[in-house]
Design an enzyme around this catalytic site. Structure first.
Site, PDB file in Angstrom:
ATOM      1  N   ASP A  21       0.823  -1.208   0.000  1.00 13.53           N
ATOM      2  CA  ASP A  21       0.000   0.000   0.000  1.00 13.53           C
ATOM      3  C   ASP A  21       0.860   1.262   0.000  1.00 13.53           C
ATOM      4  OD1 ASP A  21      -2.328  -1.435   0.042  1.00 13.53           O
ATOM      5  OD2 ASP A  21      -3.033  -0.701   1.973  1.00 13.53           O
ATOM      6  N   ASP A  22       0.238   2.382  -0.323  1.00 12.77           N
ATOM      7  CA  ASP A  22       0.856   3.717  -0.234  1.00 12.77           C
ATOM      8  C   ASP A  22       2.018   3.911  -1.202  1.00 12.77           C
ATOM      9  OD1 ASP A  22      -0.946   3.828   1.866  1.00 12.77           O
ATOM     10  OD2 ASP A  22       0.567   3.709   3.434  1.00 12.77           O
TER      11      ASP A  22
END
Length: 303
Positions: A13-14
């Site tokens: 993620d991110d």
């Protein structure tokens, strides 16, 4: 367990949050430890992340963000219900508070989600095969309906529903965090029908809350996968393939002022916990566990 084939999507993620996060995620992908990424299009290094994904052929989807940093939709950058008095999104808990007080305009939520899909398309050259929510905002009341409409409009088939088997038994999670996780779980249960009605799919099993940051270890990942698969096959003994998404947040710690989604990097991003995840995920004993359990790493397009 051996008879069951497990398709495991390990999503970083991110992606796009900062150059050091990007580097960490790419290193994990090249080590065969991450098989999919989720891009923050309002992240300070989003364009760089999209280039890296293209260069290394990394499967990439959209990490829709309504809670951290600045909107990408021009119209909403100046005057919108999505912004606090400083002109940024309300934050992980602030977004939830504003929502519960009825202060968020859902047509603006939809406008921003569509703008993020469009920007994703612009950066990567394709629509996202999957789209999930930063800080799990996509399963919140009201938001879930708008989110589902946007996915259906763009023909995005897959999402994430963060209901983690065995979460209740994780006595190492501090009470305040557990309270947040149980809220996410309840919101997720209430989202299932909405997503189903819109024809959206997600893997059989989600893992990632109990294994986040300092709580990640080879044994925590191993036992989360094993017990979830056991639980699922007990319920549906005839299933020969089980799909799992493991949400991870590897990276090298952000160094301010670089990073973030408009306001600089948060504490978690600057902490050692990101690096700890990276170092855990690339451990050879985790890789050999996957082999011994007939677990194949893949992305959403392989489902």
């Amino acid at each position: 367990l051996r008879m069951v084939q497990v398709k495991l999507i390990v999503t970083g993620d991110d992606f796009g949050y900062c150059p050091r996060r990007n580097q960490g995620i790419v290193d994990c992908f090249l080590a065969g430890a991450v098989s999919n990424v989720s891009l923050l299009v309002n992240g300070s290094a989003a364009a760089d992340a999209a280039k890296l994904a293209r260069r290394y052929n990394i499967p990439i989807g959209l990490h829709a963000n309504l809670s951290e940093g600045s909107p990408v939709c021009e119209v909403l950058k100046t005057n919108s219900s999505l912004l606090n008095q400083d002109g940024f999104f309300h934050g992980k808990m602030g977004f939830r508070t504003a929502l519960s007080k009825g202060l968020l305009n859902m047509s603006e939520v939809k406008q921003e989600l569509k703008a993020q899909v469009e920007l994703f398309h612009e950066l990567t050259g394709h629509l996202p095969p999957h789209m999930d929510g930063h800080q799990h905002a996509h399963v919140l009341p009201e938001v879930r309906h708008v989110f589902a409409e946007v996915l259906e409009e763009y023909g995005i088939k897959y999402t994430r529903v963060p209901i983690e088997p065995g979460l209740h038994n994780c006595d190492w999670i501090p009470p305040s965090l557990m309270e947040f996780y149980l809220g996410v779980e309840e919101d997720s249960f209430n989202t299932v029908d909405v997503f189903t009605k819109h024809g959206i799919r997600w893997p059989d099993i989600y893992i990632g809350l109990s294994t986040m940051g300092r709580n990640m270890s080879v044994s925590s990942i191993r036992s989360a996968i094993d017990s979830a698969v056991l639980q699922l096959t007990a319920k549906a003994p005839q299933s020969s393939t089980v799909t799992i998404e493991l949400m991870v947040h590897p990276g090298y710690p952000s160094v301010p002022p670089v990073g973030g989604c408009g306001e600089g990097p948060d504490d978690f991003s600057q902490s050692w916990e990101r690096l700890h995840e990276l170092q855990t995920l690339i451990k050879p004993e985790l890789q050999s566990h996957y082999k011994s359990r007939n677990i194949q790493l893949c992305s959403f397009k392989d489902l």
